[in-house]
Design a protein around this motif. Structure first.
Motif, PDB file in Angstrom:
ATOM      1  N   ARG A 231     -61.806 -14.504 -23.253  1.00 57.67           N
ATOM      2  CA  ARG A 231     -60.663 -15.133 -23.921  1.00 57.67           C
ATOM      3  C   ARG A 231     -60.994 -15.478 -25.373  1.00 57.67           C
ATOM      4  NH1 ARG A 231     -60.563 -18.149 -19.210  1.00 57.67           N
ATOM      5  NH2 ARG A 231     -61.066 -20.074 -20.348  1.00 57.67           N
ATOM      6  N   LEU A 234     -60.864 -12.327 -27.439  1.00 55.51           N
ATOM      7  CA  LEU A 234     -59.482 -11.912 -27.647  1.00 55.51           C
ATOM      8  C   LEU A 234     -58.802 -12.780 -28.708  1.00 55.51           C
ATOM      9  CD1 LEU A 234     -58.343 -11.203 -23.970  1.00 55.51           C
ATOM     10  CD2 LEU A 234     -58.640  -9.522 -25.799  1.00 55.51           C
ATOM     11  N   THR A 237     -60.117 -11.701 -32.093  1.00 57.68           N
ATOM     12  CA  THR A 237     -59.497 -10.419 -32.438  1.00 57.68           C
ATOM     13  C   THR A 237     -58.063 -10.618 -32.908  1.00 57.68           C
ATOM     14  OG1 THR A 237     -60.867  -9.188 -30.851  1.00 57.68           O
ATOM     15  CG2 THR A 237     -58.794  -8.170 -31.537  1.00 57.68           C
ATOM     16  N   ALA A 238     -57.307 -11.441 -32.178  1.00 54.62           N
ATOM     17  CA  ALA A 238     -55.914 -11.705 -32.546  1.00 54.62           C
ATOM     18  C   ALA A 238     -55.833 -12.397 -33.899  1.00 54.62           C
ATOM     19  CB  ALA A 238     -55.243 -12.560 -31.472  1.00 54.62           C
ATOM     20  N   VAL A 281     -59.360  -5.518 -28.746  1.00 59.84           N
ATOM     21  CA  VAL A 281     -58.891  -5.945 -27.422  1.00 59.84           C
ATOM     22  C   VAL A 281     -59.622  -5.171 -26.326  1.00 59.84           C
ATOM     23  CG1 VAL A 281     -56.903  -5.948 -25.868  1.00 59.84           C
ATOM     24  CG2 VAL A 281     -56.633  -6.711 -28.234  1.00 59.84           C
ATOM     25  N   TYR A 282     -59.728  -3.853 -26.503  1.00 65.51           N
ATOM     26  CA  TYR A 282     -60.418  -3.025 -25.502  1.00 65.51           C
ATOM     27  C   TYR A 282     -61.871  -3.450 -25.349  1.00 65.51           C
ATOM     28  CZ  TYR A 282     -62.614   1.092 -23.428  1.00 65.51           C
ATOM     29  OH  TYR A 282     -63.351   1.929 -22.626  1.00 65.51           O
ATOM     30  N   SER A 284     -63.187  -6.352 -26.048  1.00 64.92           N
ATOM     31  CA  SER A 284     -63.248  -7.696 -25.462  1.00 64.92           C
ATOM     32  C   SER A 284     -63.071  -7.638 -23.956  1.00 64.92           C
ATOM     33  CB  SER A 284     -62.163  -8.586 -26.077  1.00 64.92           C
ATOM     34  OG  SER A 284     -62.335  -8.724 -27.469  1.00 64.92           O
ATOM     35  N   LEU A 285     -62.118  -6.846 -23.485  1.00 65.95           N
ATOM     36  CA  LEU A 285     -61.873  -6.745 -22.039  1.00 65.95           C
ATOM     37  C   LEU A 285     -63.016  -6.027 -21.342  1.00 65.95           C
ATOM     38  CD1 LEU A 285     -58.070  -5.879 -22.052  1.00 65.95           C
ATOM     39  CD2 LEU A 285     -59.132  -8.059 -21.477  1.00 65.95           C
TER      40      LEU A 285
END
Length: 309
Positions: A231, A234, A237-238, A281-282, A284-285
């Motif tokens: 989290r 993310l 990144t955001a 995002v990729y 991070s996940l």
């Protein structure tokens, strides 16, 4: 501000006076609605601060007081049928505009102090903490971009060389204020508009914390989002993607380009920002640790506690 938003909305429909191409109550409507969101966001953030709470209380009070002063002047000018911003037609208009400039500077300084307090506060969830901090930081940058509108345009500088001028500063770049514009926002459709980066930047204050809330809710169904580290990545990144978008719309406005008519350079830059964000995002996940049923149960319980908190 909530009551003023409602009153201004009524004014838009019953008062047909026009100032710089728009209904005279449009400005107090947009300002009061924006200040409502801004005030609620800062109040909530101050409630989470763990350092120098008394200082934060005073900073919040200064923000509230300067907002009131700003809106009183806007309403006074509406009642007089005059522009509130960039207006130097009379001595009173100039004085009111100067007072508004001072209050905005004080408001910005108090908001920066609140942002500093948030950076120093010890919040239990790192993703939430950095959403608040980075949201406040980007919002302060967005607020500061508003000062670009106070700079005299080339035409105004040329006119000032010949004598006193009635207007100093503008929203639009490359075209006069009051030309063709987008519905509701009033942003120019024929030139750049400095209100766009100002608006986009300031509302990071709401959007990044809302992202964390969405991640916590989705974590109840998506195991990868239950990991605090995921989290956090993310959120970072955001925030980076959002900051890049603020820079992009600022660059676009300064080049005199309408938001809805981007050129190839703007579109290419936007594609690069979105691609970098998607990659972040990729990544991070993908970094989510392997979990066992027991671990998932524990992290789900932790998520529920965070939502309650």
């Amino acid at each position: 501000m909530i009551l003023l938003t409602v009153g201004s909305a009524v004014g838009v429909f019953i008062d047909d006076r026009i100032i710089v191409g728009t209904r005279i109550w449009s400005k107090p409507l947009k300002f009061s609605a924006s200040f409502t969101l801004y005030g609620l966001s800062l109040a909530w953030m101050l409630s989470l601060s763990t350092r120098a709470r008394r200082t934060g209380w005073w900073a919040g009070t200064v923000v509230a007081a300067t907002i009131v002063i700003e809106m009183v002047i806007v309403i006074v000018q509406v009642a007089r049928g005059r522009r509130s911003h960039f207006n130097q037609e009379t001595e009173l208009d100039t004085t009111l505009y100067d007072v508004m400039g001072t209050t905005v500077a004080v408001l910005w300084g108090a908001s920066v102090l609140i942002a500093i307090l948030l950076f120093r506060s010890d919040l239990p969830d790192r993703a939430s903490a950095w959403a608040l901090r980075l949201g406040a930081l980007i919002a302060m940058i967005g607020a500061a971009l508003g000062f670009l509108m106070t700079t005299p345009t080339g035409e105004q500088q040329a006119a000032a060389a010949k004598g006193p001028t009635d207007t100093v500063g503008a929203h639009a770049v490359g075209v006069p204020d009051g030309g063709p514009s987008m519905p509701l926002t009033g942003w120019s459709t024929t030139g750049g508009d400095l209100r766009i980066p100002h608006f986009v930047g300031m509302h990071a204050l709401q959007l990044l914390p809302l992202l964390v809330l969405a991640l916590l809710v989705l974590g109840a169904r998506l195991p990868r989002l239950r990991d605090e580290g995921v989290r956090l990545r993310l959120v970072v990144t955001a925030a980076a993607t959002y900051a890049a978008l603020v820079a992009l719309v600022t660059w676009q406005a300064l080049r005199g380009q309408p938001l809805i008519h981007p050129d190839a350079a703007t579109l290419l830059t936007l594609a690069g920002i979105l691609a970098a964000g998607a990659l972040g995002v990729y990544t991070s996940l993908r970094s989510a640790p392997e979990t066992t049923p027991d671990t998932e149960t524990k992290t789900a319980t932790d998520t529920e506690r965070e939502l309650v908190r």
